[in-house]
Design an enzyme around this catalytic site. Structure first.
Site, short mmCIF file in Angstrom:
data_model
loop_
_atom_site.label_atom_id
_atom_site.label_comp_id
_atom_site.label_asym_id
_atom_site.label_seq_id
_atom_site.Cartn_x
_atom_site.Cartn_y
_atom_site.Cartn_z
N HIS A 189 -5.44 -29.18 -25.01
CA HIS A 189 -5.98 -28.02 -25.73
C HIS A 189 -7.50 -28.00 -25.54
CE1 HIS A 189 -2.20 -27.69 -28.42
NE2 HIS A 189 -2.17 -26.79 -27.44
N ALA A 190 -7.98 -26.87 -25.06
CA ALA A 190 -9.36 -26.80 -24.57
C ALA A 190 -10.41 -27.15 -25.63
CB ALA A 190 -9.61 -25.40 -24.01
N ARG A 191 -10.24 -26.64 -26.85
CA ARG A 191 -11.31 -26.78 -27.84
C ARG A 191 -11.35 -28.14 -28.52
NH1 ARG A 191 -8.71 -22.45 -32.05
NH2 ARG A 191 -6.76 -23.53 -32.48
N ASN A 263 0.85 -26.73 -24.52
CA ASN A 263 1.73 -27.62 -25.29
C ASN A 263 2.92 -26.87 -25.89
OD1 ASN A 263 2.43 -30.22 -26.05
ND2 ASN A 263 1.50 -29.99 -28.09
N ARG A 264 3.28 -25.75 -25.29
CA ARG A 264 4.56 -25.07 -25.56
C ARG A 264 5.26 -24.76 -24.25
NH1 ARG A 264 2.56 -26.56 -29.46
NH2 ARG A 264 2.24 -25.57 -31.49
N HIS A 320 -4.80 -35.13 -28.95
CA HIS A 320 -5.26 -33.86 -29.52
C HIS A 320 -6.22 -34.13 -30.67
CE1 HIS A 320 -1.86 -31.10 -28.11
NE2 HIS A 320 -1.45 -32.29 -27.71
N SER A 321 -6.69 -33.04 -31.28
CA SER A 321 -7.34 -33.13 -32.59
C SER A 321 -7.00 -31.83 -33.31
CB SER A 321 -8.85 -33.29 -32.45
OG SER A 321 -9.46 -32.08 -32.01
N TYR A 322 -7.11 -31.71 -34.60
CA TYR A 322 -7.55 -32.72 -35.53
C TYR A 322 -6.48 -32.92 -36.59
CZ TYR A 322 -8.52 -28.64 -38.52
OH TYR A 322 -8.40 -27.48 -39.25
N TYR A 374 4.90 -29.82 -38.21
CA TYR A 374 5.71 -28.61 -38.12
C TYR A 374 6.51 -28.69 -36.82
CZ TYR A 374 1.42 -27.47 -35.56
OH TYR A 374 0.33 -27.53 -34.73
#
Ligand code: 0X9
Ligand code: ZN
Length: 437
Positions: A189-191, A263-264, A320-322, A374
């Site tokens: 995930h970029a951010r 990630n989907r 990943h975060s967060y 989730y």
């Protein structure tokens, strides 16, 4: 005289580089999406009714709010970023429903502005700062040159926009072949900038400690580590040039919205309805088909080729975060019965979180992914476990718990690196006991 000219040349080359960096930052600054006055608001539903109501609100406000963290489970808050013009409206709706909330970040843009610093012209890689995509790729080259006996580099794949994605292989000079294999990836995930930064911190710590720390020496002699610091090349680049809070890839699969949630996009249980969207503008868009994204197709093919040539993968970690979580399968469903290895997953996860906590007291929650956070289908953690066959497959959500969220200040790279390194060492100790008793 010659030396003096050379010095002058390198000084002016250095100045030139600084000017170019300043200029490109200026141009990028003019183009970039700005978040002046945007707030992140933490919403804490108190009961099942409020939680359900919030899920409906999330759908109806999807153009007005950006969900940073969803709240599917009891006790889990929801973090949303809201533009100034919608803040009063959202707060009023929450007040009427008596759902508690508070502002976590008052002005998102002011935090964005503190994330980057000109790291100057030094040849030494500064592990305590965030780096551009090109700098990370250069780090791969330099790091493998620095430790030639234990580190080598390879090209993993090419991104949608044509960027090379490189990885490193880290392995000790001792041990017997074939070694069991490990896959760790950062930056899907970029951010989530803390992810590549922490992954690189772990790599340099392992290389420094090889031959010094007995646990590290033993695990590096026992396992082949395949590590990717920054998987989502185009997305990460875009967070530096245009939009600090971009999450997805940059592929153009529909006529209107750009990007797929990588990630989907994994081919295991892809396309389920849970936690992902078939609408291309959604932040969790699953893509038109499984593996539609070059980075997912390329990385999973790379791994399956290694598997077919006899590499036995026993660990898969997606950084990943967060939220400070260490999660294991299943991700696609909270109702599906847990895999037979689930008890072992929990044991190794607790070693990870205990090892991490021992450093600064930082708390991580561990548990099966869908039941703890989730449900979401097409995720890396399930693919790593079910398709690649890596028994110890995890997704880690690094620091913090929402004070800064995706905008974690650079001064937390070092403590995040140190504690996560301690965590993976404890986790690897468990794997050493299991696979090399
Ligand atoms: O939604 C994701 O892809 C991950 N969270 S993030 O905020 N980094 O985007 C969580 C993936 C873990 N899987 C499930 N919870 N199902
Ligand atoms: Zn993520």
């Amino acid at each position: 005289m010659k030396r003096c000219l050379l010095d002058q040349f390198s000084q002016s080359a250095g100045k030139m580089k600084s000017i170019l960096v300043a200029f490109s930052l200026f141009v990028a600054g003019c183009l970039a999406v700005r978040y002046d006055g945007y707030e992140t608001i933490r919403i804490e539903p108190q009961n099942h009714e409020q939680r359900t109501w919030l899920q409906i609100l999330e759908l109806s406000l999807k153009d007005k709010i950006d969900v940073w963290q969803s709240s599917a489970l009891e006790g889990h808050p929801m973090d949303v970023m809201v533009a100034p013009r919608f803040q009063a409206e959202l707060k009023e709706i929450l007040d009427v429903q008596q759902v508690p909330y508070h502002v976590m970040i008052k002005d998102v843009q002011s935090l964005v502005d503190t994330q980057t610093k000109d790291v100057g012209t030094s040849n030494d890689f500064d592990y305590t700062q965030y780096h551009t995509y090109d700098e990370i790729q250069q780090w791969v080259v330099d790091f493998s040159a620095q430790y030639p006996s234990i580190v080598s580099m390879y090209k993993l794949t090419t991104s949608f926009e044509g960027r090379d994605v490189h990885g490193i292989k880290l392995t000790g000079t001792g041990g017997t072949q074939p070694k069991k294999a490990i896959w760790w990836q950062g930056g899907i995930h970029a951010r989530e900038w803390i992810s590549p930064a922490t992954v690189m911190w772990i790599c340099k710590s392992m290389a420094e400690d090889y031959g010094v720390d007995p646990t590290v020496t033993a695990v590096m002699d026992a396992f082949d580590f395949y590590i990717i610091p920054s998987l989502n090349a185009d997305g990460y680049e875009y967070t530096w040039s245009n939009d600090r809070l971009w999450r997805k890839t940059r592929s153009k699969t529909s006529g209107f919205c750009v990007g797929t949630d990588p990630n989907r996009n994994y081919a295991y249980e892809w396309g389920g309805m849970r936690g992902c969207q078939y609408f291309p503008c959604s932040e969790t868009y699953r893509g038109p088909t499984a593996n539609s994204e070059n980075i997912i197709k390329g990385s999973t093919e790379f791994l399956m080729n290694l598997k077919q040539s006899g590499h036995d993968f026993v660990s898969f970690i997606d950084f990943h975060s967060y939220s400070q979580l260490f999660l294991y399968p299943w991700s696609y469903s909270a109702r599906a019965s847990l895999p037979a290895d689930s008890t072992d997953h929990g044991v190794a996860a607790t070693k990870f979180s205990d090892g991490l906590k021992a450093v600064y007291g930082t708390e991580y929650t561990v548990g099966p992914s869908a039941r703890t956070l989730y449900a979401a289908s097409g995720c890396s953690v399930d693919w790593g476990y079910a398709t690649l066959g890596a028994k110890y497959s995890y997704v880690v959500e690094l620091r913090d718990t929402g004070r800064y969220g995706f905008l974690l200040p650079a001064n937390q790279i070092e403590p995040s690196g140190i504690e996560t390194y301690a965590a993976v060492k404890a986790y690897l100790g468990h794997m050493l006991e299991e696979y090399y008793p």
